[in-house]
Each structure stands twice: as structure tokens, then as C-alpha cells.
Design a protein around this motif. Structure first.
Motif, short mmCIF file in Angstrom:
data_model
loop_
_atom_site.label_atom_id
_atom_site.label_comp_id
_atom_site.label_asym_id
_atom_site.label_seq_id
_atom_site.Cartn_x
_atom_site.Cartn_y
_atom_site.Cartn_z
N GLU A 136 0.83 -1.20 0.00
CA GLU A 136 0.00 0.00 0.00
C GLU A 136 0.87 1.26 0.00
O GLU A 136 0.63 2.20 -0.75
CB GLU A 136 -0.89 -0.03 1.24
CG GLU A 136 -1.76 1.17 1.47
CD GLU A 136 -2.51 1.05 2.80
OE1 GLU A 136 -2.53 2.05 3.54
OE2 GLU A 136 -3.06 -0.03 3.09
N ALA A 139 2.72 1.75 -3.32
CA ALA A 139 1.85 2.30 -4.35
C ALA A 139 1.80 3.83 -4.26
O ALA A 139 1.88 4.53 -5.28
CB ALA A 139 0.44 1.72 -4.22
N SER A 145 -0.11 1.21 -9.45
CA SER A 145 -1.31 0.66 -8.83
C SER A 145 -0.97 -0.58 -8.00
O SER A 145 0.00 -1.30 -8.31
CB SER A 145 -2.33 0.28 -9.90
OG SER A 145 -1.88 -0.86 -10.64
N PRO A 146 -1.74 -0.86 -6.95
CA PRO A 146 -1.52 -2.09 -6.18
C PRO A 146 -1.55 -3.33 -7.06
O PRO A 146 -0.78 -4.26 -6.83
CB PRO A 146 -2.66 -2.07 -5.16
CG PRO A 146 -2.98 -0.62 -4.98
CD PRO A 146 -2.78 -0.01 -6.33
N GLU A 147 -2.43 -3.34 -8.06
CA GLU A 147 -2.52 -4.50 -8.94
C GLU A 147 -1.21 -4.72 -9.69
O GLU A 147 -0.72 -5.85 -9.79
CB GLU A 147 -3.68 -4.32 -9.92
CG GLU A 147 -3.85 -5.47 -10.91
CD GLU A 147 -4.23 -6.78 -10.25
OE1 GLU A 147 -4.05 -7.83 -10.88
OE2 GLU A 147 -4.71 -6.76 -9.09
N ARG A 148 -0.61 -3.64 -10.22
CA ARG A 148 0.66 -3.78 -10.94
C ARG A 148 1.77 -4.21 -10.00
O ARG A 148 2.62 -5.03 -10.37
CB ARG A 148 1.03 -2.45 -11.60
CG ARG A 148 0.24 -2.14 -12.87
CD ARG A 148 0.94 -1.06 -13.67
NE ARG A 148 2.22 -1.53 -14.20
CZ ARG A 148 3.17 -0.72 -14.67
NH1 ARG A 148 2.99 0.60 -14.63
NH2 ARG A 148 4.30 -1.20 -15.13
#
Length: 625
Positions: A136, A139, A145-148
Motif C-alpha cells: 500500500e 503504491a 497501482s496495487p494490482e501492478r
């Protein structure tokens, strides 16, 4: 050689560590990938340049967290992602802790009320600490992004570099090109809340920089960190971290680890009930012969709350995943309740490792492996415990003490624990001691490339994410489509074993030794639980190698040998006032003509400890061995 057998040699015998070792660099011959020393190495170089972090520091931190592996984007046991182990542990919490699973009596003795390890009210997980939410923060610092950060290796490395750079700024230090100027930032990256753990972590990182590393990752890429033996870290920076000083009084740990005292309570409650361990005087009262490796199936905070509950069970040490921090709970002279077999408990030290066997990829950090191995080396030297798989057991190697308890025994640390790497860190790598046609073999698949299918990590019957494993699957005939061998202890009704991650019925683990029964093409058969069991062992991708070892077989005129899960004395050895403990065989039989590796010769002993008042505790020793 013998007319009776204890199950330990049958299941986990290995008088010496003896199996092939994968190359330190390059791609293993069974990986199916070509070495690529460009992309991943370039990702580290680019991230280091972008954030002004010395490349050696970034590489060494990543190595200590993940050995540069990406694990296919799956999280670690504490919710860490990617080579930099950026943590997002919200989904890694379990609803029930490890010792509440199944029906195993953690104490494993019938002389007092069974202790299944279910406290009146399980403590719920508290708000996640910062060390479990680093993704977190990465990011926010990187703009990614957290997804990346979870799914892209390059992004994950950038996120880790951003965290290191931020720590350096917060400590008021410049973005120096000298790796030695980053000691405080590295210690901060550990996430530790005490000075000793943070500095131990940083010291490990700088040891890696000094020695250098080179290996092929799980994606088939070669990454190298050239040795820098002259690096001189500014260790005084640790004083500015503002971390707590852990309580060390009472701890029994080597100087090379960070260890604190978090005592388990020895309290009496109810009518004749007490917890959560037994007073003893080891090794004067009994020798300490085994170390049992567990995983907690709970977060660190929950683990510490549980072991401090007098109505729960106990173990000697817990090891934290993110940074390798160790907490000791029970003095080594005393007996913890952890293995589900009282004979083993009375002669063992229990080590819990923060983690979840099936959640969902189950990879453990290098920091955890390293500090755990240092602790095991210390304990082995202190008590003269051989560093082999006969004496360094997984909880899943501990036999049920009686036939009725076999089905309730636990299955951790499971097929994803890297025994080969663990024993390399112990200084006892599994290397061959005999030729490829030897009469004894040691199980030794190449962990990263060996990825058998398991199910049940997330849902029953659902395939687990592909992952390296140190266990081989055992069949009734040579061939992947043939049935798995049956374990009549786990399934008295004769049902077949399964590929569920918690089903140990048809599984042999790295470091265990077995007598060869037959060979056919790429398949090898071993004697296993009273039957012939086949596993795939091709010459070009061996999953076992030849070894030397003593074997036993039923003596002349004997049709079979009974097998026991505990070595209690003969009835005549018990003094007045100590009830005779039944020496009841397990359902397994070693049949005439079969051969099994001898792991140890053990005494007939029983530790009588039924009450809170330790003055009545006694150790009964027999003449049989």
C-alpha cells in the motif's frame, strides 16, 4: 536386525543427508526454460537508477526476501508479493489457528485430559501492522497501482526501491552511491519493531553483498550480485530508528539471531487441569533428540496471543516470516505440547513458523529460513542432535502414537516447505553418497522445477497454484495414471489416497531415505508403509539419488514386523504408582522380504507428567531399545 520397528525410521528415516544438489547457477536441466540474464537484472538496474538506491543494496534486500523469485504473482505465507516481498496481507488471515485444526491431541498422552488446543475464545486478528501493508505504501510512493505491484515483476522491484529511498530520506540520509551508507534504510525495510531484529536483518543483507550471489530464478532467469567484500556499513545508523528493545532475559538463542522472551503460562485451572506445557529437567531427565518444524496457520499477533493462553497448547519458539524474528515461549528444559505424540514431545523442541500451508502458494521468506536454520544449528550443537531428516522432522512426519490417532495428526509444514534449501542453510546439503543403482535412495527433487499438482489450497478439489515442491507422489505401479498407494492408517476402510495438499498418504519428502524395491525405466519403487510404492525418477531429471544406509528386514522365520508410533518401556519397567502405558502397534506391518532404512536406535522411555505439581513427575526407562 530387529523384530520390532518404530514408525520414525519408516516414515522419515535419513541417518545422513544424502541426495543430489541442484547447481548454484544456470538453469536446471528439468526447468524447461532457457537462461536469460537480461530482463530481470535490467529491472533491478533500472529501479536502482530511478530511485538512487545502490544496485547491490536493492539486489541483496530482494534476495533476503525472495531469492529473486516472483512465484508467479502468488503471495507468500504472510501476503508478500514479488521479488521485493511487498506485503498486502488482508487476504492471508485464517479463521482458525493451526492447533485448532483436526482432532490431534497436541500433548499426545492418555495420562491426563486430552488437550486439543481449542481455547474458550480464539483471539481475532488485530489491525494489520505496517510490516504487512508495505505494498500500500509502495503504491503511494511510486504512483503504481496495487494490482501492478502484485502482478508485474518490474513494478514490484520499483516499489521496493521506492520504499528504500523513502526510508533513507526519512532518516535524513543522502541518496549515496556507497552501499554502506544505507544500513539504516535496510534495517527499516525489514519492518521489524525492535532494534535487534532490524539490525540482524540488515547484517544479513550486507553479508549477502560481501559474499555475492548468483542463481536462476523460478522464471528461468539468471540474476547475479557480484561480491563486494570491502563494503563497510554504518551500523550506528540503527540507533536512529527509534525501535523498541526486545526482552531477552530467559531466551536460549544463538547470538546470530534476534530473539525475545514471550513466555507461555504454566498455570493451574479447573479441577486437575493445567496448561500449557510441562515442567521437566531436560537433558538431565531425558535427552533431547528431535526438532519438529511446524507452521502456525495464523498471523504473528494471533500466534503470540495463543501461546500465552493457559488453556491452549505450547511450543518452544516462533519464527516470524517477514524478518526472521524469533520469540521463545518455553524453556528448553521443559516439554511443550505441539507434536501430538507424547514420546516425541518429551524428547523434542518445537519450532513454529509464521505461515499458512495452503494460503495459497505457501512460499516462505529467505529471512525466515535463515534465522530458523541458525536456531536449529544452535540447538543441534547444544544437544548433539544429528542434522538429518530422522531428527529434524516436519510435523507431518510425526507418527500417530496409536492406531486411532493416525488420522488426526497434522500435515504442516506441507509439501511447499523447501527442505533442500533448509538443509543447505544448516550446512548439511543433500549430496549423493552412492551410485545411481544403489539399494537405498534419498528423495531429492529439484524444488523449483518439481511442481506436482495439488488440490484443496483454496477450495476442496480445486487445483492449487503451480509451485515448487520437495515431495514426490507414490503410485501402486510405474505410471502417472496408476492409482496412488493406500495408507491404511489414514483410511482404514481402504480408500485411495488423493492429491489434496493435506493428504500425506502417498507422499515421500526431500531428505527421507528408503530401500529400493524395484526399478523400471524412469520409475523407482521403494518399500513404503508395508507395500511397494513407485515414483517418477528419470535419469535426466532425477527426483532421488543413491545413498548408503543400514536397512532392516524381518528376521528368519518372521512373517512380519509390527510398527509402533512411540517407544514406551516394557510393562515390568514401571514402578508402583505409574500406570503401565500400552505398547500398541499401528496398523502397518513390515512384511518378510521387505527392507527399510534404519534411522535410529531409541530407548524405551515414558515421561510421566499427569499433574501441575511437578514433584510427582517421573521418567520410566526400560531395558528394551
Amino acid at each position: 536386525m530387529a523384530s520390532v520397528a518404530l514408525l520414525l525410521p519408516l516414515v522419515s528415516a535419513a541417518p545422513s543427508a544424502t541426495a543430489g544438489r541442484p547447481p548454484a547457477s544456470g538453469t536446471s536441466p528439468d526447468s524447461g526454460a532457457s537462461p536469460d540474464s537480461g530482463a530481470l537484472q535490467d529491472d533491478f538496474a533500472a529501479a536502482a537508477a530511478e530511485y538512487g538506491v545502490p544496485q547491490s543494496v536493492l539486489l541483496a534486500v530482494s534476495y533476503l526476501q525472495s531469492r529473486w523469485d516472483g512465484h508467479g504473482g502468488a503471495p507468500s505465507v504472510t501476503g508478500g508479493y514479488g521479488p521485493m516481498h511487498l506485503t498486502d496481507a488482508r487476504t492471508a488471515l485464517a479463521s482458525a489457528p493451526h492447533h485448532s485444526h483436526g482432532t490431534e491431541d497436541a500433548r499426545g498422552d492418555t495420562s491426563r485430559t486430552a488437550k486439543h488446543g481449542t481455547p474458550a475464545e480464539l483471539p481475532g486478528p488485530s489491525a494489520l501492522p505496517a510490516r504487512l501493508r508495505t505494498l500500500e505504501r509502495a503504491a503511494g510512493l511510486s504512483g503504481l497501482s496495487p494490482e501492478r505491484l502484485r502482478t508485474s515483476t518490474a513494478a514490484n522491484i520499483r516499489g521496493g526501491a521506492a520504499l528504500l529511498a523513502a526510508a533513507q530520506r526519512e532518516l535524513g540520509r543522502p541518496a549515496s552511491v556507497d552501499p554502506g551508507d544505507w544500513y539504516g534504510a535496510v534495517a527499516r525495510y525489514s519492518g521489524a519493531d525492535d532494534t535487534a531484529t532490524a539490525t540482524t536483518y540488515a547484517d544479513d543483507v550486507y553479508d549477502i553483498i560481501r559474499s555475492g550471489e548468483r542463481r536462476t530464478t523460478d522464471s528461468g532467469q539468471v540474476v547475479a550480485l557480484p561480491a563486494d567484500p570491502d563494503v563497510a556499513p554504518e551500523t550506528t545508523q540503527a540507533a536512529g530508528l527509534g525501535l523498541r528493545t526486545a526482552a531477552t532475559d530467559g531466551t536460549e538463542c544463538p547470538r546470530t539471531v534476534a530473539c525475545e522472551w514471550v513466555p507461555a503460562p504454566y498455570e493451574e485451572f479447573g479441577e486437575g487441569d493445567y496448561g500449557n506445557h510441562d515442567k521437566a529437567d531436560r537433558p538431565a531427565s531425558q535427552s533431547v533428540d528431535h526438532i519438529v518444524v511446524h507452521d502456525t496457520e495464523a498471523t504473528w499477533d494471533v500466534t503470540l496471543k495463543l501461546v500465552q493462553d493457559p488453556e491452549y497448547v505450547s511450543w518452544h519458539y516462533s519464527v516470524r516470516s517477514s524478518d526472521g524474528h524469533i520469540a521463545q515461549h518455553v524453556p528448553l528444559k521443559d516439554v511443550g505440547w505441539h507434536a501430538g505424540n507424547w514420546y516425541v514431545n518429551a524428547k523434542a523442541v518445537g519450532l513454529e513458523h509464521e505461515g499458512f500451508l495452503v494460503a495459497p502458494d505457501a512460499w516462505y521468506t529467505e529471512a525466515m529460513y535463515r534465522t530458523s536454520a541458525r536456531l536449529v544449528r544452535y540447538l543441534a550443537k547444544r544437544y548433539g542432535i544429528p542434522l538429518d531428516r530422522q531428527h529434524i522432522l516436519g510435523h507431518d512426519n510425526v507418527p500417530g502414537p496409536t492406531a486411532t490417532t493416525v488420522r488426526g495428526m497434522h500435515t504442516d509444514p506441507g509439501p511447499y516447505w523447501d527442505w533442500a534449501h533448509y538443509f543447505e542453510l544448516l550446512g548439511r546439503p543433500f549430496t549423493p553418497t552412492a551410485g545411481p543403482r544403489a539399494a537405498v535412495v534419498t528423495i531429492r527433487p529439484r524444488y523449483t522445477a518439481h511442481q506436482p499438482l495439488y488440490t484443496g489450497c483454496a477450495k476442496p478439489g480445486e487445483a492449487c497454484p503451480p509451485h515448487g515442491s520437495g515431495a514426490v507422489r507414490l503410485h501402486t505401479e510405474p505410471g502417472e495414471s496408476t492409482p496412488l498407494v493406500k495408507d491404511i492408517g489414514l483410511r482404514p476402510g481402504g480408500q485411495e489416497s488423493t492429491v489434496d495438499v493435506n493428504d500425506t498418504g502417498a507422499r515421500a519428502s526431500t531428505g527421507q531415505q528408503y530401500a529400493v524395491a524395484e526399478r523400471h525405466g524412469e520409475w523407482t519403487a521403494i518399500w513404503y508403509l508395508g507395500q511397494k510404492a513407485w515414483f517418477h525418477n528419470p535419469r535426466t531429471r532425477p527426483t532421488a539419488v543413491g545413498a548408503r544406509g543400514w536397512v532392516l528386514t524381518p528376521g528368519e522365520g518372521l512373517a512380519d514386523i509390527p510398527v509402533y508410533g512411540r517407544a514406551y518401556p516394557e510393562a515390568s519397567a514401571y514402578p508402583a504408582g505409574v500406570p503401565v502405558q500400552a505398547v500398541s502397534p499401528l496398523p502397518y506391518r513390515l512384511l518378510a522380504g521387505q527392507r527399510y532404512v534404519v534411522g535410529d536406535r531409541v530407548p524405551g522411555e515414558y515421561s510421566y507428567a499427569p499433574a501441575f505439581d511437578a514433584s510427582g513427575h517421573r521418567v520410566v526407562r526400560g531395558e528394551e531399545a
